[in-house]
Design a protein around this motif. Structure first.
Motif, PDB file in Angstrom:
ATOM      1  N   ASN A  73       0.816  -1.211   0.000  1.00  0.00           N
ATOM      2  CA  ASN A  73       0.000   0.000   0.000  1.00  0.00           C
ATOM      3  C   ASN A  73       0.851   1.263   0.000  1.00  0.00           C
ATOM      4  O   ASN A  73       0.638   2.187   0.790  1.00  0.00           O
ATOM      5  N   ALA A  74       1.824   1.277  -0.891  1.00  0.00           N
ATOM      6  CA  ALA A  74       2.728   2.406  -1.127  1.00  0.00           C
ATOM      7  C   ALA A  74       3.801   2.562  -0.056  1.00  0.00           C
ATOM      8  O   ALA A  74       4.710   3.379  -0.209  1.00  0.00           O
ATOM      9  N   GLY A  75       3.723   1.781   1.035  1.00  0.00           N
ATOM     10  CA  GLY A  75       4.688   1.906   2.113  1.00  0.00           C
ATOM     11  C   GLY A  75       5.372   0.594   2.427  1.00  0.00           C
ATOM     12  O   GLY A  75       5.540  -0.257   1.559  1.00  0.00           O
ATOM     13  N   ILE A  76       5.743   0.426   3.695  1.00  0.00           N
ATOM     14  CA  ILE A  76       6.405  -0.799   4.126  1.00  0.00           C
ATOM     15  C   ILE A  76       5.401  -1.673   4.869  1.00  0.00           C
ATOM     16  O   ILE A  76       4.389  -1.176   5.372  1.00  0.00           O
ATOM     17  N   PRO A  77       5.628  -2.987   4.960  1.00  0.00           N
ATOM     18  CA  PRO A  77       4.722  -3.843   5.733  1.00  0.00           C
ATOM     19  C   PRO A  77       4.623  -3.381   7.182  1.00  0.00           C
ATOM     20  O   PRO A  77       5.591  -2.889   7.767  1.00  0.00           O
ATOM     21  N   PHE A  78       3.440  -3.559   7.764  1.00  0.00           N
ATOM     22  CA  PHE A  78       3.244  -3.045   9.122  1.00  0.00           C
ATOM     23  C   PHE A  78       4.177  -3.705  10.122  1.00  0.00           C
ATOM     24  O   PHE A  78       4.538  -3.101  11.134  1.00  0.00           O
ATOM     25  N   ILE A  79       4.625  -4.928   9.842  1.00  0.00           N
ATOM     26  CA  ILE A  79       5.540  -5.589  10.761  1.00  0.00           C
ATOM     27  C   ILE A  79       6.899  -4.878  10.788  1.00  0.00           C
ATOM     28  O   ILE A  79       7.569  -4.833  11.819  1.00  0.00           O
ATOM     29  N   ALA A  80       7.290  -4.293   9.647  1.00  0.00           N
ATOM     30  CA  ALA A  80       8.536  -3.521   9.604  1.00  0.00           C
ATOM     31  C   ALA A  80       8.380  -2.215  10.371  1.00  0.00           C
ATOM     32  O   ALA A  80       9.309  -1.766  11.057  1.00  0.00           O
ATOM     33  N   LYS A  81       7.211  -1.590  10.264  1.00  0.00           N
ATOM     34  CA  LYS A  81       6.950  -0.380  11.057  1.00  0.00           C
ATOM     35  C   LYS A  81       6.915  -0.720  12.542  1.00  0.00           C
ATOM     36  O   LYS A  81       7.393   0.053  13.386  1.00  0.00           O
ATOM     37  N   GLN A  82       6.359  -1.882  12.884  1.00  0.00           N
ATOM     38  CA  GLN A  82       6.362  -2.308  14.283  1.00  0.00           C
ATOM     39  C   GLN A  82       7.794  -2.475  14.780  1.00  0.00           C
ATOM     40  O   GLN A  82       8.122  -2.046  15.893  1.00  0.00           O
ATOM     41  N   PHE A  83       8.659  -3.068  13.968  1.00  0.00           N
ATOM     42  CA  PHE A  83      10.061  -3.207  14.355  1.00  0.00           C
ATOM     43  C   PHE A  83      10.684  -1.838  14.628  1.00  0.00           C
ATOM     44  O   PHE A  83      11.356  -1.643  15.646  1.00  0.00           O
ATOM     45  N   ILE A  84      10.446  -0.885  13.723  1.00  0.00           N
ATOM     46  CA  ILE A  84      10.989   0.457  13.908  1.00  0.00           C
ATOM     47  C   ILE A  84      10.480   1.070  15.212  1.00  0.00           C
ATOM     48  O   ILE A  84      11.243   1.653  15.995  1.00  0.00           O
ATOM     49  N   ASP A  85       9.190   0.923  15.482  1.00  0.00           N
ATOM     50  CA  ASP A  85       8.610   1.526  16.685  1.00  0.00           C
ATOM     51  C   ASP A  85       9.125   0.862  17.956  1.00  0.00           C
ATOM     52  O   ASP A  85       9.236   1.516  19.000  1.00  0.00           O
ATOM     53  N   VAL A  86       9.444  -0.436  17.886  1.00  0.00           N
ATOM     54  CA  VAL A  86       9.946  -1.139  19.059  1.00  0.00           C
ATOM     55  C   VAL A  86      11.370  -0.712  19.394  1.00  0.00           C
ATOM     56  O   VAL A  86      11.702  -0.426  20.545  1.00  0.00           O
TER      57      VAL A  86
END
Length: 218
Positions: free
Chosen positions: A101-114
């Motif tokens: 959806n034009a971005g990164i998978p939500f699991i990758a965003k979760q990794f960044i946020d963690v």
């Protein structure tokens, strides 16, 4: 000291994943060129990545205020630190990131946020702002997208994948970044030439990745 490459995969598609296949080509070339190096594989979908919700956010704000997290907040902070320590233990990073959806998978965003926590990935000073703490590391990133591609009309999508992720890497202090892209238009085009080119690029980048003389490439 043994050099460690950490591969973080954000695709849940296993053998069907283009980004993972390209990453494996990179890793094979890296291992051949650096037989003494260690490679750690982290599938971000394997259940080991903690969540970072209300307790984690509360802990982060306490740390910003110079306080110690307690109770459930302390537990969330401890789990985030364990994830960060696994990340920080590596010298070199390889990320495989399909476009969602034009971005990164939500699991990758979760990794960044963690892992993006004060005293871990960054420091903050009210006068000078953020300082990334991972400047001694290098990263390579495999970007794939099935429809979006450079030069295609807006109806084929937008790229909030690579700009966002490379901004995060730079913010964390990682500015030595190599990128490998595979962006076929699978609806109308023969993907094989682009696939071959991406694997060739991954093979070259993997063979060069452990060398001290490496410089930023795209």
């Amino acid at each position: 000291m043994t050099t460690t490459l950490l591969h973080l995969s954000a695709s849940p598609r296993g053998e069907a994943s283009e980004s993972l296949a390209i990453a494996r080509t990179f890793i094979d070339a890296f291992r051949a060129a650096n037989p003494a190096a260690s490679v750690d594989e982290w599938d971000l979908w394997d259940g080991t990545l903690p969540t970072f919700g209300p307790d984690g956010a509360g802990a982060k704000m306490r740390v910003f205020a110079g306080e110690e997290p307690v109770g459930p907040e302390d537990t969330a902070w401890h789990r985030a630190r364990l994830a960060f320590e696994r990340f920080a233990a590596a010298d070199l990073y390889l990320f495989s990131l399909p476009m969602w959806n034009a971005g990164i998978p939500f699991i990758a965003k979760q990794f960044i946020d963690v892992v993006s926590q004060p005293g871990m990935v960054f420091d903050f000073d009210p006068e000078i702002g953020y300082t990334g703490l991972l400047g001694s590391r290098r990263a390579a990133v495999v970007y794939t997208s099935a429809v979006f591609g450079e030069g295609r009309p807006p109806a084929f999508g937008s790229d909030f994948q690579r700009p966002y992720f490379e901004d995060w890497l730079n913010w964390a202090g990682i500015t030595d970044v190599s990128s490998i892209t595979f962006r076929p238009n699978l609806a109308v085009a023969d993907a094989e030439p682009g696939r071959v080119a991406a694997h060739d690029a991954a093979r070259r980048a993997g063979a060069e990745f452990g060398r001290p003389s490496m410089r930023r490439a795209s």
